[in-house]
Scaffold this motif. Structure first.
Motif, mmCIF file in Angstrom:
data_model
loop_
_atom_site.group_PDB
_atom_site.id
_atom_site.type_symbol
_atom_site.label_atom_id
_atom_site.label_comp_id
_atom_site.label_asym_id
_atom_site.label_seq_id
_atom_site.Cartn_x
_atom_site.Cartn_y
_atom_site.Cartn_z
ATOM 1 N N VAL A 90 0.795 -1.162 0.070
ATOM 2 C CA VAL A 90 -0.070 -0.137 0.103
ATOM 3 C C VAL A 90 1.004 1.257 0.049
ATOM 4 O O VAL A 90 1.565 1.628 0.866
ATOM 5 C CB VAL A 90 -0.917 0.014 1.307
ATOM 6 C CG1 VAL A 90 -1.733 1.251 1.325
ATOM 7 C CG2 VAL A 90 -1.827 -1.230 1.150
ATOM 8 N N GLU A 91 0.986 1.876 -1.165
ATOM 9 C CA GLU A 91 1.742 3.089 -1.419
ATOM 10 C C GLU A 91 1.645 4.052 -0.338
ATOM 11 O O GLU A 91 0.309 4.492 -0.250
ATOM 12 C CB GLU A 91 1.959 3.414 -2.751
ATOM 13 C CG GLU A 91 2.389 2.631 -3.638
ATOM 14 C CD GLU A 91 4.008 2.351 -3.847
ATOM 15 O OE1 GLU A 91 4.597 3.227 -3.017
ATOM 16 O OE2 GLU A 91 4.427 1.290 -4.166
ATOM 17 N N PHE A 145 -2.082 3.930 4.065
ATOM 18 C CA PHE A 145 -3.667 4.051 3.473
ATOM 19 C C PHE A 145 -4.060 5.461 4.105
ATOM 20 O O PHE A 145 -4.046 5.650 5.123
ATOM 21 C CB PHE A 145 -4.412 3.171 4.237
ATOM 22 C CG PHE A 145 -5.884 2.699 3.902
ATOM 23 C CD1 PHE A 145 -6.176 2.712 2.537
ATOM 24 C CD2 PHE A 145 -6.925 3.057 4.704
ATOM 25 C CE1 PHE A 145 -7.333 2.618 1.973
ATOM 26 C CE2 PHE A 145 -8.336 2.844 4.300
ATOM 27 C CZ PHE A 145 -8.438 2.591 3.080
ATOM 28 N N ASN A 153 -4.712 6.186 -2.897
ATOM 29 C CA ASN A 153 -4.367 4.756 -3.094
ATOM 30 C C ASN A 153 -4.932 4.181 -4.426
ATOM 31 O O ASN A 153 -4.733 3.135 -4.575
ATOM 32 C CB ASN A 153 -4.433 3.917 -1.828
ATOM 33 C CG ASN A 153 -3.965 4.453 -0.624
ATOM 34 O OD1 ASN A 153 -4.549 4.978 0.375
ATOM 35 N ND2 ASN A 153 -2.578 4.370 -0.805
#
Length: 286
Positions: free
Chosen positions: A202-203, A206, A227
């Motif tokens: 998850v870049e 979140f 995201n």
């Protein structure tokens, strides 16, 4: 030589076949309750180009209520009818979400300030009976809010708060509004590792931008514009599903709501190429 050519042909056919399987697999992605590739689209009028939050009164789809993140106005309009009406409740600011609870409107500012006024005020050009709730929430950036008619509570998710480590968890706050005051009565959290277990990395952590409860399942649906993701949790906030959102369709998903039939609505802020819109996804009949 013929044997060599036959081998080349066989390899080419095998490569094509594997490529075809890959493509077919992508096309066969099935969402549990909604086809997120086939919405009904409602393009917003210019006044709602930067639409940031949407709400329905008791799940009634006849009138959509909306805010945009610059003007202190509550907008209302019918599905696929671009003519809008609005009521001014405050000066310009960064307004992120709106919810309607027990015939009262609640509007969330990005800094956590909450505006409240009777829904009956929405038909006037300017709201008179308005209250402001300040310093209820910890310092941070907030975008998602939902008022639950069943519990009478308001749920707010933090997008970016000092007390959170968004790569690990995201905190939410439960409010119980009454006539005299509104205070935090509880907290909850989203475990980011549960999202990663489904989607992988998850870049940037979140960063939720909206949440709503499905009235048919009591599951929570949470979207993130940062995201490009929608997650589904159970009533205890345990992550059940996670769907990557198509960036060509979900330009900047910030608002989310369900009608009483269980149809899903997601609003997108516009950009230089596309106007803001609301996408409607009909509940899949089984």
């Amino acid at each position: 030589m013929a044997t060599f050519l036959q081998q080349i042909g066989l390899l080419a056919m095998l490569s094509f076949s594997l490529g075809g399987c890959d493509s077919t697999k992508k096309e066969q992605v099935v969402y549990k309750d909604y086809d997120l590739e086939k919405p009904d689209k409602f393009n917003m009028p210019e006044s709602l180009f930067e639409i940031s939050g949407i709400a329905l009164n008791q799940g009634n789809p006849d009138t959509i209520y909306a805010v945009q993140d610059e003007d202190g106005r509550l907008y209302r309009l019918g599905w696929d009818h671009p003519k809008q009406f609005n009521a001014k409740f405050s000066k310009k600011g960064d307004y992120e979400d709106v919810t309607i609870l027990k015939n009262n409107v609640f509007i969330l500012k990005s800094n956590g300030l909450i505006y409240n006024f009777p829904l009956s005020e929405a038909v006037f050009q300017e709201v008179e009976q308005i209250r402001e709730y300040k310093k209820i929430l910890p310092k941070g950036e907030y975008e998602g809010m939902f008022g639950d008619e069943v519990t009478g509570k308001i749920y707010i998710l933090c997008k970016n708060c000092e007390q959170d480590k968004s790569k690990n968890s995201v905190t939410g706050y439960v409010l119980e509004p009454d006539k005299d005051s509104t205070q935090v009565s509880g907290t909850f959290s989203i475990n980011v590792d549960e999202i990663k277990a489904i989607t992988g990395k998850v870049e940037r952590g979140f960063r939720p931008s909206g949440l709503a409860k499905n009235p048919l399942t009591n599951d929570w649906y949470i979207i993130s514009a940062v995201n490009k993701l929608m997650i589904v949790t159970d009533s205890q906030w345990k992550v059940k599903e996670a769907y990557k959102l198509n960036g060509n369709m979900f330009i900047q998903p910030e608002g989310i709501v369900f009608d009483k039939q269980g149809n899903l609505y997601i609003s997108n802020e516009g950009d230089d190429l596309f106007s803001g819109n609301i996408l409607k996804f009909k509940k899949i009949s089984r």
